[in-house]
Every structure is written in structure tokens, then in C-alpha cells.
Design a protein around this motif. Structure first.
Motif, PDB file in Angstrom:
ATOM      1  N   VAL A 191      -4.446   9.542  -1.011  1.00 49.52           N
ATOM      2  CA  VAL A 191      -3.969  10.483   0.013  1.00 49.52           C
ATOM      3  C   VAL A 191      -2.450  10.448   0.094  1.00 49.52           C
ATOM      4  CG1 VAL A 191      -3.935  10.993   2.483  1.00 49.52           C
ATOM      5  CG2 VAL A 191      -6.105  10.417   1.354  1.00 49.52           C
ATOM      6  N   LEU A 192      -1.894   9.239   0.120  1.00 50.46           N
ATOM      7  CA  LEU A 192      -0.443   9.102   0.194  1.00 50.46           C
ATOM      8  C   LEU A 192       0.226   9.643  -1.067  1.00 50.46           C
ATOM      9  CD1 LEU A 192       1.895   8.105   1.905  1.00 50.46           C
ATOM     10  CD2 LEU A 192       1.582   5.826   0.935  1.00 50.46           C
ATOM     11  N   CYS A 193      -0.406   9.418  -2.208  1.00 52.13           N
ATOM     12  CA  CYS A 193       0.125   9.931  -3.482  1.00 52.13           C
ATOM     13  C   CYS A 193       0.207  11.452  -3.479  1.00 52.13           C
ATOM     14  CB  CYS A 193      -0.762   9.446  -4.638  1.00 52.13           C
ATOM     15  SG  CYS A 193      -0.357  10.145  -6.257  1.00 52.13           S
ATOM     16  N   VAL A 194      -0.848  12.099  -3.013  1.00 51.95           N
ATOM     17  CA  VAL A 194      -0.874  13.566  -2.968  1.00 51.95           C
ATOM     18  C   VAL A 194       0.233  14.091  -2.063  1.00 51.95           C
ATOM     19  CG1 VAL A 194      -2.209  15.578  -2.225  1.00 51.95           C
ATOM     20  CG2 VAL A 194      -3.325  13.745  -3.514  1.00 51.95           C
ATOM     21  N   LEU A 195       0.359  13.505  -0.885  1.00 51.73           N
ATOM     22  CA  LEU A 195       1.368  13.968   0.070  1.00 51.73           C
ATOM     23  C   LEU A 195       2.786  13.731  -0.458  1.00 51.73           C
ATOM     24  CD1 LEU A 195      -0.257  12.740   3.408  1.00 51.73           C
ATOM     25  CD2 LEU A 195      -0.211  15.078   2.502  1.00 51.73           C
ATOM     26  N   LEU A 236      -2.586  15.531 -10.100  1.00 51.38           N
ATOM     27  CA  LEU A 236      -3.704  15.091 -10.940  1.00 51.38           C
ATOM     28  C   LEU A 236      -3.326  13.875 -11.778  1.00 51.38           C
ATOM     29  CD1 LEU A 236      -5.159  18.547 -12.075  1.00 51.38           C
ATOM     30  CD2 LEU A 236      -6.132  16.943 -10.430  1.00 51.38           C
ATOM     31  N   PHE A 237      -2.113  13.857 -12.325  1.00 55.57           N
ATOM     32  CA  PHE A 237      -1.700  12.709 -13.126  1.00 55.57           C
ATOM     33  C   PHE A 237      -1.502  11.472 -12.255  1.00 55.57           C
ATOM     34  CE2 PHE A 237      -0.764  15.850 -16.432  1.00 55.57           C
ATOM     35  CZ  PHE A 237      -1.211  15.167 -17.559  1.00 55.57           C
ATOM     36  N   GLY A 238      -0.996  11.654 -11.029  1.00 54.40           N
ATOM     37  CA  GLY A 238      -0.864  10.522 -10.116  1.00 54.40           C
ATOM     38  C   GLY A 238      -2.214   9.943  -9.732  1.00 54.40           C
ATOM     39  N   LEU A 239      -3.169  10.818  -9.433  1.00 55.78           N
ATOM     40  CA  LEU A 239      -4.517  10.366  -9.085  1.00 55.78           C
ATOM     41  C   LEU A 239      -5.207   9.712 -10.277  1.00 55.78           C
ATOM     42  CD1 LEU A 239      -5.780  13.345  -6.875  1.00 55.78           C
ATOM     43  CD2 LEU A 239      -4.902  11.127  -6.133  1.00 55.78           C
ATOM     44  N   LEU A 240      -4.953  10.232 -11.466  1.00 56.06           N
ATOM     45  CA  LEU A 240      -5.516   9.615 -12.671  1.00 56.06           C
ATOM     46  C   LEU A 240      -4.990   8.201 -12.853  1.00 56.06           C
ATOM     47  CD1 LEU A 240      -7.167   9.755 -15.272  1.00 56.06           C
ATOM     48  CD2 LEU A 240      -5.231  10.894 -16.383  1.00 56.06           C
ATOM     49  N   PHE A 241      -3.713   8.005 -12.546  1.00 57.42           N
ATOM     50  CA  PHE A 241      -3.132   6.675 -12.675  1.00 57.42           C
ATOM     51  C   PHE A 241      -3.756   5.710 -11.666  1.00 57.42           C
ATOM     52  CE2 PHE A 241      -0.122   3.395 -13.410  1.00 57.42           C
ATOM     53  CZ  PHE A 241       0.420   3.664 -14.659  1.00 57.42           C
ATOM     54  N   THR A 260       0.832  -1.210   0.000  1.00 60.35           N
ATOM     55  CA  THR A 260       0.000   0.000   0.000  1.00 60.35           C
ATOM     56  C   THR A 260       0.864   1.256   0.000  1.00 60.35           C
ATOM     57  OG1 THR A 260      -1.735  -1.186   1.210  1.00 60.35           O
ATOM     58  CG2 THR A 260      -1.847   1.218   1.210  1.00 60.35           C
ATOM     59  N   ILE A 261       1.914   1.257   0.806  1.00 61.34           N
ATOM     60  CA  ILE A 261       2.834   2.405   0.818  1.00 61.34           C
ATOM     61  C   ILE A 261       3.502   2.560  -0.547  1.00 61.34           C
ATOM     62  CG2 ILE A 261       4.955   3.332   1.820  1.00 61.34           C
ATOM     63  CD1 ILE A 261       4.176   1.953   4.447  1.00 61.34           C
ATOM     64  N   ILE A 262       3.950   1.441  -1.120  1.00 61.33           N
ATOM     65  CA  ILE A 262       4.605   1.502  -2.431  1.00 61.33           C
ATOM     66  C   ILE A 262       3.643   2.045  -3.479  1.00 61.33           C
ATOM     67  CG2 ILE A 262       5.607   0.126  -4.292  1.00 61.33           C
ATOM     68  CD1 ILE A 262       6.782  -1.715  -2.164  1.00 61.33           C
TER      69      ILE A 262
END
Length: 450
Positions: free
Chosen positions: A355-359, A145-150, A97-99
Motif C-alpha cells: 500500500v505504501l509502495c503504491v502511494l 507493478l514493478f515495485g509490487l513485483l519486487f 516498514t516505512i523504508i
């Protein structure tokens, strides 16, 4: 509760499990690690490490997952009868999950670069390309935004289940990935001066093999095959009882290694053709390679444009096969442990990873978020790579090698005496002694103790 999913075909099983291993580590990390550690000498050592550590480690996780037929946390709990070994499965789920959270940041960069390549936005001199990356990665919202899209792309596949989502996507993504990679290798190897790069990868200088190269190769083999993430255990829970575990592990390791070698045959010849070193580490795919493609195909700008698009499409597909598996680990856990419908369980994992991706994205660009003096993203990377993955992989090997009943291990490894009996003792010796020692060495090396 709905019936558990399973893979519908042997091909789908191999492609999905291999896809969980194939990712940016093969196409990006393997070439620059090879460049930093002697080329072909590192490659030969790496192949040996795959056989020494990778295949036995994979089979260990396969045995736990297929026998238990449940998510990783419950699998270890079931086989340990409630003893503390059950924490091995929880550790793997937490690690994956962290990865997934910080991996999605880099995957989002690849996705953005694919769109930028299509729009011709990363064509220019070295300084322009470097500044383009700095401007993009430090932007508050674009990389987020691109990370969340992925992550959303991953969610839409996982929520459809094992056969309808994961297996179906793997049957599409893996062949496309291989086709793109072969086309790019051919284009790269046809460049003037490319053979120097081929020789660097395929003609070994044995004097370059030393302890550090061996430890680096061990580490790359460990991480390349997703050992210690609970991914292999989770996917094995969807295997057929008739699956030959040794044969399947060999196929997956072969496919994973082949893609790594093809990636080297893509990058080293192209770099040699323009006189650029391919050992530039993390900046390789976002700063160095755009310049390589432009210089290598300078007389044929249309070809360079197409090659750039195909390369970043390749990265996106490779990253997606990995994020699918990491997402499925947590989704299976929430589905079975909390009795959630899959669609809700998938959303829980998606929200946590988002959430982790955004941070993590903010920590390397727009906002200074640090843990123990390093950015949150670097901290998550170092924590998982240096501590959690080696620890999880070693505990899995010790669990199979020393704790669970020998008859159970024999029955799973040989399919109740039908296959591979002559290799059983070799496997047991490897998983009891060789793998733990190798993983301890990797662990100490990652912590710069060795």
C-alpha cells in the motif's frame, strides 16, 4: 508456537547480515556522495567513521538481539522490564516498514531498467534516456507493478524462514553480487582515461577534509550499516550463543565497505573515461550512467549492452538483500507478538508495504500526493533518514551504554569472558560517549542546523 529460526552457519550469518547493510546506498549513494565531497578524502573519513560509529553501533544492537532471542520490540521490552525503552524496538520496526515501502519503488525502477536493458530500450542520446525515465516514472501503473513485483519477490524469500529463505538466498545473492561487481570494475578500469577516476577515489587531497565532509561521512556510515532500523537487532536474535560479536561486526563492516569502494571503482573510472561527473545524485543510476556505458563502450556496442545488463542486475540483487532484511523485521514482530504463523505474518507486512509502495510511487509521478509540501515518497525518505534513523540509533546506544546491567553487556560482548576482554572498555566508552555525540551531529546536520 513453533521454534524460532536461527542461522545454520557462520558464513550464512555474515552474508545475511552484511546483505542487510549492502544495498543501493553502497552502489549508488556512496559514489555520488564521494564525488560531491572530495573523492579519496571522503573515503578515508568514511572508513574512520565506520570504525568510530559503525562497529560500536552494530555491536550494541547485536547485544540486545542476541541476549533477548526475540523480535526487536519484545527484545527492548524484555531488557527494560516494561519501561519506556521498549518503544525503541517499536520505532525500529516502524522505521524499517516505512523504508521498505518507498525503497521498493526505487528497487522496482531498477528491476524495470534490468528488463529494459535486456530489451535494448535505454540506448540513445542523453535527452532520450532522460525522457525515458520521466515517461516511465510518471506512468500510473508500470512503476507500481514493478515495485509490487519486487515486494512479492522479497515475500517469497522471507516466508520460507531464516535458514530456508533468508540464509539460503543470501548465500546465493551475495556471491553473485560480488562477482558481478568485480567483473564490472575490471571492465570499467580498462577503459581509456579510467585511471583519472581511480586516482580521484584512491589518492586523497587532505585539504578537502572539513567539517561538512566529516558530517557527510558520518551520515553515510550510519545509513550504510542499517543502524537504527532494528534490522541488526532482529538478525542478532538468530545468532548462535557462540558468535563472536566484535569479530562478526568487523567482518560485516569490512564487506560492506569493500562493496562501497568497489562501486566507486566501477563508477568513477567509467565516468572519467567519457568526461562525465559522477556526483549527479539521485539521477546517477537512471539517467547519467546509461549514457556513460553507451559512450564508454561506443566502439564495442555488444560489450556496452552486456555491461548495462550486468549493472542493473547488480542493483536488483543489492536492493533485494536489503528488502529481505527490512521485511523480516516486521514479519518477526507479527509472528511473535500476535502469535501468527510466519506465512500470515509475512502477508501482513507485504500488504502494508505494498500500500505504501503504491502511494509513494504515485506521489512522484502520476498523482500529486503531498505531505508538508513535498511528495509522500520524499516525506517518507526525509522522515526516516533525518529523524527516525538517527533517533533509533542513538537510543539503542544509550540503552546499551547506560541502562542495561554492565555485567550483561560484558558477558555478551566477551562471550562470558572468552573473547575480546581487552576491547570491552573501548567499546563501552565508544557506545556511551562517542556514538551518541556522533549521531547527534548527524541528526543536526541532516536537519541543516549544522
Amino acid at each position: 508456537m513453533t521454534e524460532r529460526g536461527n542461522f545454520g552457519s557462520k558464513l550464512g550469518m555474515v552474508l545475511a547480515t552484511a546483505g542487510s547493510a549492502v544495498g543501493l546506498g553502497n552502489i549508488w549513494r556512496f559514489p555520488y556522495m564521494t564525488g560531491q565531497n572530495g573523492g579519496a578524502a571522503f573515503l578515508l573519513t568514511y572508513v574512520g567513521c565506520i570504525l568510530l560509529l559503525g562497529v560500536p553501533g552494530m555491536i550494541s544492537e547485536f547485544i540486545v538481539g542476541r541476549h533477548a532471542q526475540t523480535n526487536a520490540a519484545r527484545a527492548y521490552d524484555k531488557l527494560s522490564e516494561g519501561r519506556p525503552w521498549k518503544l525503541v524496538g517499536h520505532l525500529g520496526i516502524l522505521t524499517s516498514t516505512i523504508i521498505l515501502g518507498f525503497y521498493a519503488v526505487v528497487a522496482g525502477w531498477c528491476l524495470q531498467y534490468l528488463f529494459a536493458s535486456i530489451g535494448g530500450q535505454i540506448q540513445g542520446d542523453c535527452q532520450y534516456v532522460q525522457q525515458y525515465f520521466v515517461d516511465f516514472s510518471s506512468n500510473v501503473w508500470k512503476p507500481v507493478l514493478f515495485g509490487l513485483l519486487f515486494i512479492l519477490m522479497t515475500h517469497l524469500i522471507v516466508v520460507r524462514g531464516v535458514r530456508g529463505g533468508i540464509e539460503k538466498a543470501s548465500k546465493l545473492l551475495m556471491p553473485i553480487l560480488l562477482i558481478l561487481l568485480v567483473i564490472l570494475v575490471i571492465a570499467s578500469c580498462m577503459l581509456p582515461g579510467a585511471m583519472e577516476g581511480v586516482k580521484f577515489l584512491l589518492y586523497p587531497d587532505f585539504s578537502k577534509i572539513n567539517g561538512n565532509v566529516a558530517l557527510e561521512a558520518l551520515g553515510q556510515a550510519f545509513f550504510s550499516l542499517s543502524l537504527g532500523t532494528a534490522c541488526l537487532c532482529t538478525y542478532a536474535s538468530y545468532f548462535s550463543p557462540k558468535t563472536n560479536l566484535l569479530y562478526s561486526a568487523g567482518q560485516i563492516a569490512l564487506l560492506d565497505t569493500m562493496i562501497a569502494i568497489l562501486s566507486g571503482l566501477l563508477i568513477f573510472p567509467a565516468a572519467a573515461a567519457v568526461g562525465i561527473s559522477a556526483d549527479s545524485g539521485p539521477s546517477l543510476i537512471f539517467i547519467t550512467l546509461p549514457n556513460v556505458f553507451q559512450q564508454a563502450f561506443g566502439s564495442l556496442p555488444v560489450v556496452g549492452y552486456v555491461v548495462s545488463i550486468m549493472f542493473y542486475a547488480l542493483l536488483v540483487f543489492a536492493a533485494l538483500t536489503s528488502t529481505i532484511s527490512m521485511h523480516e523485521i516486521g514479519t518477526a514482530f507479527f509472528t511473535e507478538e500476535f502469535h501468527m504463523p510466519r506465512k500470515y505474518a509475512a502477508w501482513v507486512l507485504t500488504i502494508i508495504a505494498s500500500v505504501l509502495c503504491v502511494l509513494c510511487s504515485w506521489s512522484v509521478g502520476a498523482i500529486d500526493i503531498k505531505v508538508l509540501g513535498v511528495s509522500l515518497m520524499d516525506f517518507c525518505d526525509q522522515l526516516t533518514a533525518n529523524v527516525m534513523l538517527p533517533l533509533g540509533g542513538m537510543l539503542a546506544c544509550l540503552f546499551v551504554g547506560w541502562y542495561i546491567p554492565r555485567q550483561l553487556v560484558f558477558d555478551e560482548f566477551t562471550n562470558n569472558g572468552q573473547h575480546n576482554q581487552m576491547f570491552y572498555c573501548v567499546f563501552l566508552f565508544a557506545v556511551r560517549y562517542v556514538c551518541p555525540v556522533c549521531i547527534i551531529l548527524v541528526f543536526l546536520h541532516q536537519l541543516h542546523i549544522l
